[in-house]
Design a protein around this motif. Structure first.
Motif, PDB file in Angstrom:
ATOM      1  N   LEU A 151      48.600  27.876   8.087  1.00 53.62           N
ATOM      2  CA  LEU A 151      48.670  28.569   6.752  1.00 53.62           C
ATOM      3  C   LEU A 151      47.357  29.463   6.841  1.00 53.62           C
ATOM      4  N   ALA A 152      47.177  30.691   6.385  1.00 54.99           N
ATOM      5  CA  ALA A 152      45.981  31.513   5.973  1.00 54.99           C
ATOM      6  C   ALA A 152      45.459  31.004   4.728  1.00 54.99           C
ATOM      7  N   GLY A 153      44.193  30.504   4.927  1.00 52.76           N
ATOM      8  CA  GLY A 153      43.486  29.862   3.680  1.00 52.76           C
ATOM      9  C   GLY A 153      42.854  31.228   3.205  1.00 52.76           C
ATOM     10  N   HIS A 154      42.236  31.064   1.937  1.00 58.36           N
ATOM     11  CA  HIS A 154      41.565  32.148   1.227  1.00 58.36           C
ATOM     12  C   HIS A 154      40.274  31.866   0.787  1.00 58.36           C
ATOM     13  N   GLY A 155      39.523  30.886   1.409  1.00 58.05           N
ATOM     14  CA  GLY A 155      38.087  30.539   0.815  1.00 58.05           C
ATOM     15  C   GLY A 155      37.744  29.570   1.623  1.00 58.05           C
ATOM     16  N   PHE A 156      36.396  29.460   2.030  1.00 61.36           N
ATOM     17  CA  PHE A 156      35.916  28.101   2.513  1.00 61.36           C
ATOM     18  C   PHE A 156      34.304  27.701   1.981  1.00 61.36           C
ATOM     19  N   SER A 157      34.165  26.747   1.680  1.00 59.99           N
ATOM     20  CA  SER A 157      32.856  26.303   1.068  1.00 59.99           C
ATOM     21  C   SER A 157      32.335  24.830   1.628  1.00 59.99           C
ATOM     22  N   THR A 158      31.058  24.440   1.339  1.00 58.02           N
ATOM     23  CA  THR A 158      30.784  23.255   1.583  1.00 58.02           C
ATOM     24  C   THR A 158      30.196  22.669   0.368  1.00 58.02           C
ATOM     25  N   ALA A 159      30.139  21.287   0.004  1.00 59.44           N
ATOM     26  CA  ALA A 159      29.573  20.731  -1.037  1.00 59.44           C
ATOM     27  C   ALA A 159      29.170  19.124  -1.136  1.00 59.44           C
ATOM     28  N   PRO A 160      28.389  18.737  -1.842  1.00 58.47           N
ATOM     29  CA  PRO A 160      28.059  17.363  -1.519  1.00 58.47           C
ATOM     30  C   PRO A 160      29.193  16.609  -2.280  1.00 58.47           C
ATOM     31  N   GLY A 161      29.596  15.457  -1.595  1.00 55.49           N
ATOM     32  CA  GLY A 161      30.576  14.420  -1.903  1.00 55.49           C
ATOM     33  C   GLY A 161      30.563  13.144  -1.547  1.00 55.49           C
ATOM     34  N   GLY A 162      31.776  12.692  -1.322  1.00 54.12           N
ATOM     35  CA  GLY A 162      32.017  11.206  -1.073  1.00 54.12           C
ATOM     36  C   GLY A 162      31.990  10.494  -2.295  1.00 54.12           C
TER      37      GLY A 162
ATOM     38  N   ASN B 250      44.898  18.481  -4.093  1.00 54.29           N
ATOM     39  CA  ASN B 250      44.139  18.421  -2.874  1.00 54.29           C
ATOM     40  C   ASN B 250      44.814  17.608  -1.821  1.00 54.29           C
ATOM     41  N   ALA B 251      44.458  17.635  -0.515  1.00 59.05           N
ATOM     42  CA  ALA B 251      44.931  16.935   0.453  1.00 59.05           C
ATOM     43  C   ALA B 251      43.550  16.533   1.244  1.00 59.05           C
ATOM     44  N   ILE B 252      43.363  15.348   1.672  1.00 62.04           N
ATOM     45  CA  ILE B 252      41.658  15.039   2.000  1.00 62.04           C
ATOM     46  C   ILE B 252      41.828  14.352   3.417  1.00 62.04           C
ATOM     47  N   ILE B 253      41.196  14.708   4.425  1.00 59.28           N
ATOM     48  CA  ILE B 253      40.928  13.662   5.649  1.00 59.28           C
ATOM     49  C   ILE B 253      39.240  13.474   5.724  1.00 59.28           C
TER      50      ILE B 253
ATOM     51  N   ALA C  11      34.154  15.186   4.684  1.00 59.93           N
ATOM     52  CA  ALA C  11      35.629  15.110   4.061  1.00 59.93           C
ATOM     53  C   ALA C  11      36.208  16.528   4.237  1.00 59.93           C
ATOM     54  N   ALA C  12      37.211  16.742   4.832  1.00 63.08           N
ATOM     55  CA  ALA C  12      38.086  18.147   5.134  1.00 63.08           C
ATOM     56  C   ALA C  12      39.063  18.049   3.959  1.00 63.08           C
ATOM     57  N   ILE C  13      38.793  18.977   3.060  1.00 58.94           N
ATOM     58  CA  ILE C  13      39.667  18.988   1.877  1.00 58.94           C
ATOM     59  C   ILE C  13      40.569  20.087   1.860  1.00 58.94           C
ATOM     60  N   LEU C  14      41.571  20.293   1.524  1.00 57.46           N
ATOM     61  CA  LEU C  14      42.619  21.538   1.363  1.00 57.46           C
ATOM     62  C   LEU C  14      42.942  21.366  -0.024  1.00 57.46           C
ATOM     63  N   VAL C  15      42.632  22.610  -0.908  1.00 55.82           N
ATOM     64  CA  VAL C  15      42.868  22.638  -2.268  1.00 55.82           C
ATOM     65  C   VAL C  15      43.779  23.685  -2.584  1.00 55.82           C
ATOM     66  N   ASP C  16      45.141  23.643  -3.193  1.00 57.43           N
ATOM     67  CA  ASP C  16      46.023  24.481  -3.144  1.00 57.43           C
ATOM     68  C   ASP C  16      45.896  25.353  -4.411  1.00 57.43           C
ATOM     69  N   ASP C  17      46.532  26.304  -4.743  1.00 62.19           N
ATOM     70  CA  ASP C  17      46.370  27.253  -5.961  1.00 62.19           C
ATOM     71  C   ASP C  17      46.864  26.521  -7.304  1.00 62.19           C
TER      72      ASP C  17
ATOM     73  N   VAL D  66      38.711  24.100   1.955  1.00 62.78           N
ATOM     74  CA  VAL D  66      39.253  25.178   2.234  1.00 62.78           C
ATOM     75  C   VAL D  66      40.436  25.378   1.084  1.00 62.78           C
ATOM     76  N   ARG D  67      40.509  26.589   0.475  1.00 64.25           N
ATOM     77  CA  ARG D  67      41.261  27.068  -0.623  1.00 64.25           C
ATOM     78  C   ARG D  67      42.483  27.357   0.369  1.00 64.25           C
ATOM     79  N   THR D  68      43.611  27.098  -0.299  1.00 64.32           N
ATOM     80  CA  THR D  68      45.012  27.494   0.527  1.00 64.32           C
ATOM     81  C   THR D  68      46.026  27.761  -0.796  1.00 64.32           C
ATOM     82  N   PRO D  69      47.043  28.655  -0.491  1.00 63.52           N
ATOM     83  CA  PRO D  69      47.955  29.014  -1.430  1.00 63.52           C
ATOM     84  C   PRO D  69      48.704  27.695  -1.789  1.00 63.52           C
ATOM     85  N   ARG D  70      49.343  27.000  -0.774  1.00 60.17           N
ATOM     86  CA  ARG D  70      49.753  25.630  -0.880  1.00 60.17           C
ATOM     87  C   ARG D  70      49.488  24.692   0.149  1.00 60.17           C
ATOM     88  N   LEU D  71      49.949  23.289   0.263  1.00 59.35           N
ATOM     89  CA  LEU D  71      49.426  22.507   1.152  1.00 59.35           C
ATOM     90  C   LEU D  71      50.319  22.608   2.289  1.00 59.35           C
ATOM     91  N   PRO D  72      49.759  22.690   3.709  1.00 63.37           N
ATOM     92  CA  PRO D  72      50.888  22.973   4.757  1.00 63.37           C
ATOM     93  C   PRO D  72      51.790  21.637   5.013  1.00 63.37           C
TER      94      PRO D  72
END
Length: 302
Positions: free
Chosen positions: A29-40, A106-109, A96-102, A17-23
């Motif tokens: 907060l209202a995010g402004h984008g969501f995507s999935t991608a391979p990771g780990g 990032n912050a990751i769970i 992994a739930a990933i928040l990425v700010d502008d 989830v893209r977000t203006p800043r980390l909560p």
């Protein structure tokens, strides 16, 4: 068996989830984008090593679901040997739930899912891959007994052992240090391992010295925009990096580890291996996502 780099570690589907800043706590907060991608971390490092020129095999575990099938297919498409990417029944694939700010931070769970099923017994079933390796890479996103078994077996076989102690939660078991040839934490991980605040090359050197006092042979501390600090018993080096505009720092450390391993596997010098890892990581942070951001060798300077 032709694997030169074997990665023992995690495979996750990243939910970004893209977000203006980390909560902050309790905030929505209202995010402004969501995507999935391979990771780990394990899969990211395997992909980085493969894209940067190494012959790679992966040992890991996914769930018996669509995410698991997608992750395995993605690694196979990169030319990675996936005969030891196993499916565990009745559990989901790790995410992994990933928040990425502008600003690109990032912050990751992480929810381990199938990664928690990578037991020492499952590792032992694929011992032939470790025997065929030149370099074995491990991280901390799979059960610690499996990490320990990996370190012991790779060391016993005389392989070059790289440990990326991530995610770090505190000091490593004391007996691990002597099993590792290259210990590669970032600044926050080095701080957790040593109790030293790491925010500069000077403080990174202090942390590296403390890790060597505990038995580490060679320490590389990645410092983001401040480059990499390398130390062993005879010398230390600070290798700066050219500044870039970061879009997303997810997988930057994994890209460095994979690139470093690929260069070592190719017989390059320590300085050249660090340089390749730095170049690849610097390009990765200018792109969004984990594995989608990892560059190929032809994208980097010769």
């Amino acid at each position: 068996m032709q694997a030169k780099v074997v990665v023992v570690g995690s495979l996750n589907m990243d939910l970004i989830v893209r977000t203006p800043r980390l909560p902050v706590g309790g905030e929505t907060l209202a995010g402004h984008g969501f995507s999935t991608a391979p990771g780990g971390k394990g899969a990211n490092q395997a992909v980085a090593a493969a894209r940067l020129g190494a012959q790679v095999a992966m040992i890991g575990c996914v769930g018996d679901d669509a995410y698991g099938a997608e992750l395995r297919a993605g690694l196979i498409a990169e030319g990675i040997d996936c005969r030891a990417v196993m499916s565990a029944t009745g559990v989901p694939t790790g995410i992994a739930a990933i928040l990425v700010d502008d600003a690109g931070q990032n912050a990751i769970i992480i929810a381990a899912g199938g990664n928690a099923e990578l037991t020492p017994a499952r590792l032992t079933a694929h011992d032939a891959l470790l025997q065929a390796a030149d370099i074995v890479i491990a991280q901390l996103e799979v059960p610690l007994p499996t990490v320990e078994a990996t370190l012991y077996r790779a060391h016993e076989l005389g392989r070059t052992v790289i440990l990326n102690p991530a995610p770090a939660t505190g000091p490593l078991p004391a007996h691990w240090y002597g099993l590792v040839d290259y210990l590669i934490p970032n600044e926050s991980e080095a701080a957790l391992l040593t109790g030293i605040q790491v925010d500069s090359p000077q403080s990174a050197l202090l942390a590296a010295q403390r890790l060597m006092e505990r038995g580490a042979r060679r320490v590389l501390i990645t410092l983001g925009s401040q480059g990499v600090l390398y130390a062993d018993s005879t010398r230390h080096l600070h290798l700066p990096v050219d500044p870039v505009v970061a879009v997303d720092t997810t997988a930057a450390g994994d890209t460095f580890v994979g690139g470093f391993a690929a260069a070592l596997a190719a017989g390059q010098s320590l300085e050249a291996a660090i340089g390749l890892g730095q170049q690849a990581a610097a390009l990765a942070v200018t792109r969004p996502g984990a594995q989608p951001s990892i560059p190929y060798r032809h994208e980097l300077p010769a």
